[in-house]
Write a protein that holds these residues in place. Sequence first.
Motif, short mmCIF file in Angstrom:
data_model
loop_
_atom_site.label_atom_id
_atom_site.label_comp_id
_atom_site.label_asym_id
_atom_site.label_seq_id
_atom_site.Cartn_x
_atom_site.Cartn_y
_atom_site.Cartn_z
N ALA A 1 0.84 -1.20 0.00
CA ALA A 1 0.00 0.00 0.00
C ALA A 1 0.86 1.24 0.00
CB ALA A 1 -0.93 0.01 1.21
N GLU A 2 0.39 2.28 -0.67
CA GLU A 2 1.01 3.60 -0.65
C GLU A 2 0.19 4.53 0.23
OE1 GLU A 2 1.04 4.83 -4.70
OE2 GLU A 2 2.82 3.66 -5.23
N ILE A 3 0.87 5.35 1.02
CA ILE A 3 0.19 6.31 1.86
C ILE A 3 -0.26 7.49 1.00
CG2 ILE A 3 0.33 7.63 4.00
CD1 ILE A 3 0.78 4.51 4.11
N THR A 4 -1.51 7.93 1.20
CA THR A 4 -2.07 9.01 0.40
C THR A 4 -2.56 10.13 1.32
OG1 THR A 4 -4.26 7.97 0.40
CG2 THR A 4 -2.77 7.42 -1.42
N TRP B 1 -5.73 8.01 19.25
CA TRP B 1 -6.17 7.38 18.00
C TRP B 1 -5.89 8.30 16.80
CZ3 TRP B 1 -8.40 2.69 16.74
CH2 TRP B 1 -8.96 2.59 15.46
N ARG B 2 -5.25 7.75 15.79
CA ARG B 2 -5.05 8.48 14.54
C ARG B 2 -4.78 7.48 13.42
NH1 ARG B 2 -0.77 9.60 17.89
NH2 ARG B 2 1.27 8.75 17.27
N VAL B 3 -5.33 7.75 12.25
CA VAL B 3 -5.14 6.88 11.10
C VAL B 3 -4.75 7.71 9.89
CG1 VAL B 3 -6.77 5.13 11.94
CG2 VAL B 3 -7.57 6.95 10.41
N GLU B 4 -4.08 7.06 8.96
CA GLU B 4 -3.75 7.65 7.67
C GLU B 4 -4.44 6.84 6.58
OE1 GLU B 4 0.68 8.71 7.41
OE2 GLU B 4 0.62 7.24 9.04
N ALA B 5 -4.71 7.51 5.47
CA ALA B 5 -5.32 6.82 4.34
C ALA B 5 -4.24 6.22 3.45
CB ALA B 5 -6.17 7.79 3.53
N GLY B 6 -4.60 5.18 2.74
CA GLY B 6 -3.68 4.55 1.82
C GLY B 6 -4.38 4.10 0.55
N GLU C 1 -15.01 -7.65 -2.31
CA GLU C 1 -14.25 -6.74 -3.15
C GLU C 1 -13.36 -5.85 -2.29
OE1 GLU C 1 -14.27 -6.76 -6.38
OE2 GLU C 1 -15.98 -8.10 -6.75
N LEU C 2 -12.10 -5.71 -2.67
CA LEU C 2 -11.17 -4.83 -1.96
C LEU C 2 -11.70 -3.40 -2.01
CD1 LEU C 2 -8.39 -4.95 -0.54
CD2 LEU C 2 -7.38 -4.34 -2.75
N ASP C 3 -11.76 -2.75 -0.85
CA ASP C 3 -12.36 -1.41 -0.80
C ASP C 3 -11.36 -0.33 -0.46
OD1 ASP C 3 -15.10 0.17 -0.50
OD2 ASP C 3 -13.80 0.78 1.16
N SER C 4 -10.56 -0.52 0.59
CA SER C 4 -9.72 0.58 1.08
C SER C 4 -8.66 0.04 2.01
CB SER C 4 -10.58 1.62 1.81
OG SER C 4 -11.33 1.01 2.85
N VAL C 5 -7.72 0.90 2.36
CA VAL C 5 -6.68 0.53 3.32
C VAL C 5 -6.39 1.75 4.21
CG1 VAL C 5 -4.77 1.13 1.79
CG2 VAL C 5 -4.41 -0.53 3.61
N LEU C 6 -6.19 1.48 5.49
CA LEU C 6 -5.86 2.51 6.46
C LEU C 6 -4.60 2.11 7.20
CD1 LEU C 6 -9.40 3.04 8.04
CD2 LEU C 6 -8.32 4.44 6.27
N LEU C 7 -3.88 3.09 7.70
CA LEU C 7 -2.62 2.84 8.40
C LEU C 7 -2.60 3.59 9.72
CD1 LEU C 7 0.32 1.66 8.32
CD2 LEU C 7 1.00 3.83 7.29
#
Length: 250
Positions: free
Chosen positions: A143-146, A191-196, A218-224
């Motif tokens: 995953a790439e961080i966005t 608590w804190r998350v980043e989008a990917g 179905e693959l939807d999203s990724v969080l970090l």
Amino acid sequence: MRPPQLSSVIERRLLVNYRVDPEVAARHLPAGLRPQLVRGHAVAGICLLRLGSVRPSWAPAVFGLRSENAAHRVAVEWDGPDGVETGVYIPRRDTASRVNRWAGGRVFPGEHGHADFEVRESEDTVRVAFATRDGSTRVDVTAEITHGLADSELFADLDEASAFFRDGGKGYSATRSGPQLDGMQLHTDAWRVEAGRVTSASSSFFDDPDRFPPGSAELDSVLLMRNVPVRWRALPAMPPAMRRALAPAR
């Protein structure tokens, strides 16, 4: 004996999220648990987690342990004594740590299988792959961080996704010794998350057409999450009798 409260740091937590047909997701749940729906979809996924400084909460961080771990999860809800509760059901946990494999289900809730991990990380890219020693499960995600959450059909934006997963801090795990479910709850004041964005992903669990017929997952999203201090509190096990009592009427 009451399990100790644990403290640790989430050094890296990659949440790989799938949109799942609710009827298909329900087949993988014990009685009394039902899929938690978001915009008509069930939410399932893989948590790829590196923990550091794991120790009883009273112990100094310097004595803590570090481990790579993975959990397959389905977001669920159930009818509790005070209304509907939410969390996740975990059909399988895996770890590279001998300590976690020994202690899980004995000292603290959550039995673990044995897996080998391969990890590559930079500031803007994360790759985590693992294979279980029993040969049943393989995962490989990059995953790439966005700067924002894009193309998700589950969540409108990062804030909505963050709130959903923060509210799902209770986890109930399958056990080998019987039909009861082990329980653990995550707490944090940071608590804190980043989008990917997923650049490649394979999962022997979600890609299995016998478990998930084509088009049902179905693959939807990724969080970090990175470098978040947390506490883990054992929950009372959910016994079969309780789960039968919680089962919705047919």
